[in-house]
Design a protein around this motif. Structure first.
Motif, mmCIF file in Angstrom:
data_model
loop_
_atom_site.group_PDB
_atom_site.id
_atom_site.type_symbol
_atom_site.label_atom_id
_atom_site.label_comp_id
_atom_site.label_asym_id
_atom_site.label_seq_id
_atom_site.Cartn_x
_atom_site.Cartn_y
_atom_site.Cartn_z
ATOM 1 N N SER A 1 33.332 58.668 141.146
ATOM 2 C CA SER A 1 32.265 59.410 140.467
ATOM 3 C C SER A 1 32.835 60.270 139.350
ATOM 4 O O SER A 1 32.271 60.329 138.247
ATOM 5 C CB SER A 1 31.509 60.279 141.465
ATOM 6 N N LEU B 1 30.411 51.621 144.051
ATOM 7 C CA LEU B 1 31.060 51.245 145.306
ATOM 8 C C LEU B 1 31.873 49.957 145.224
ATOM 9 O O LEU B 1 32.399 49.507 146.236
ATOM 10 C CB LEU B 1 29.995 51.095 146.410
ATOM 11 N N THR C 1 39.668 50.725 145.843
ATOM 12 C CA THR C 1 40.954 51.421 145.771
ATOM 13 C C THR C 1 40.814 52.933 145.649
ATOM 14 O O THR C 1 41.782 53.649 145.857
ATOM 15 C CB THR C 1 41.802 50.912 144.589
ATOM 16 N N LYS C 2 39.633 53.419 145.299
ATOM 17 C CA LYS C 2 39.426 54.851 145.095
ATOM 18 C C LYS C 2 38.279 55.343 145.964
ATOM 19 O O LYS C 2 37.375 54.588 146.293
ATOM 20 C CB LYS C 2 39.123 55.125 143.624
ATOM 21 N N SER C 3 38.327 56.616 146.284
ATOM 22 C CA SER C 3 37.243 57.197 147.066
ATOM 23 C C SER C 3 35.979 57.261 146.215
ATOM 24 O O SER C 3 36.040 57.222 144.978
ATOM 25 C CB SER C 3 37.621 58.600 147.546
ATOM 26 N N GLU C 4 34.859 57.395 146.889
ATOM 27 C CA GLU C 4 33.569 57.509 146.202
ATOM 28 C C GLU C 4 33.573 58.704 145.242
ATOM 29 O O GLU C 4 33.122 58.604 144.095
ATOM 30 C CB GLU C 4 32.479 57.665 147.260
ATOM 31 N N LYS C 5 34.106 59.833 145.697
ATOM 32 C CA LYS C 5 34.158 61.042 144.881
ATOM 33 C C LYS C 5 35.049 60.850 143.657
ATOM 34 O O LYS C 5 34.686 61.229 142.545
ATOM 35 C CB LYS C 5 34.652 62.220 145.718
ATOM 36 N N GLU C 6 36.217 60.252 143.871
ATOM 37 C CA GLU C 6 37.142 60.023 142.751
ATOM 38 C C GLU C 6 36.510 59.103 141.701
ATOM 39 O O GLU C 6 36.593 59.351 140.501
ATOM 40 C CB GLU C 6 38.449 59.428 143.265
#
Length: 130
Positions: free
Chosen positions: A72, A61, A65-70
């Motif tokens: 991961s 986390l 700059t990126k989503s949690e999914k991205e």
């Protein structure tokens, strides 16, 4: 030879047989996200990682700059390329995992020896476009 052993000349991916390796370990393709996280390891050798009890999906986390999914998917890709190692049995001492409250399994991630070699190579030779 197991698929991830090296004979000193090549990292064997398991695709070649009988020692007739064509150098599959010499080219490594990284996405921009993978490269960004890898370069972050050059600044901080250990980063936090967490996951849910019922999931193997790594959560990081600290990158806004990126989503949690991205993120991961980036972590999984770097792990599959053997550039980083995740250790859920070794949380970072002194790190505040408060943002990770929803993820009870907490640990750390770090570069592998191969990841360190890639960073050193990038420092010396830069990035090639493909």
């Amino acid at each position: 030879m197991n698929q991830y052993q090296s004979d000193g000349r090549h990292d064997h991916c398991g695709a070649c047989c009988g020692g007739g390796c064509a150098g599959c370990g010499s080219a490594l393709q990284l996405t921009q996200g993978e490269l960004d996280l890898l370069l972050h390891f050059a600044e901080l050798p250990f980063l936090p990682v967490a996951r849910r009890w019922d999931s193997e999906v790594p959560i990081y986390l600290e990158d806004g700059t990126k989503s949690e999914k991205e993120m991961s998917l980036i972590i999984i890709a770097l792990q599959q390329k053997r550039l980083i190692r995740l250790d859920y049995g070794l949380p970072l001492s002194g790190f505040d995992y408060e943002a990770y409250q929803d993820y009870p399994v907490r640990g750390s991630m770090a570069l592998t020896a191969r990841g360190q070699q890639v960073l050193e190579y990038l420092e010396i030779y830069g990035i090639g476009e493909s």
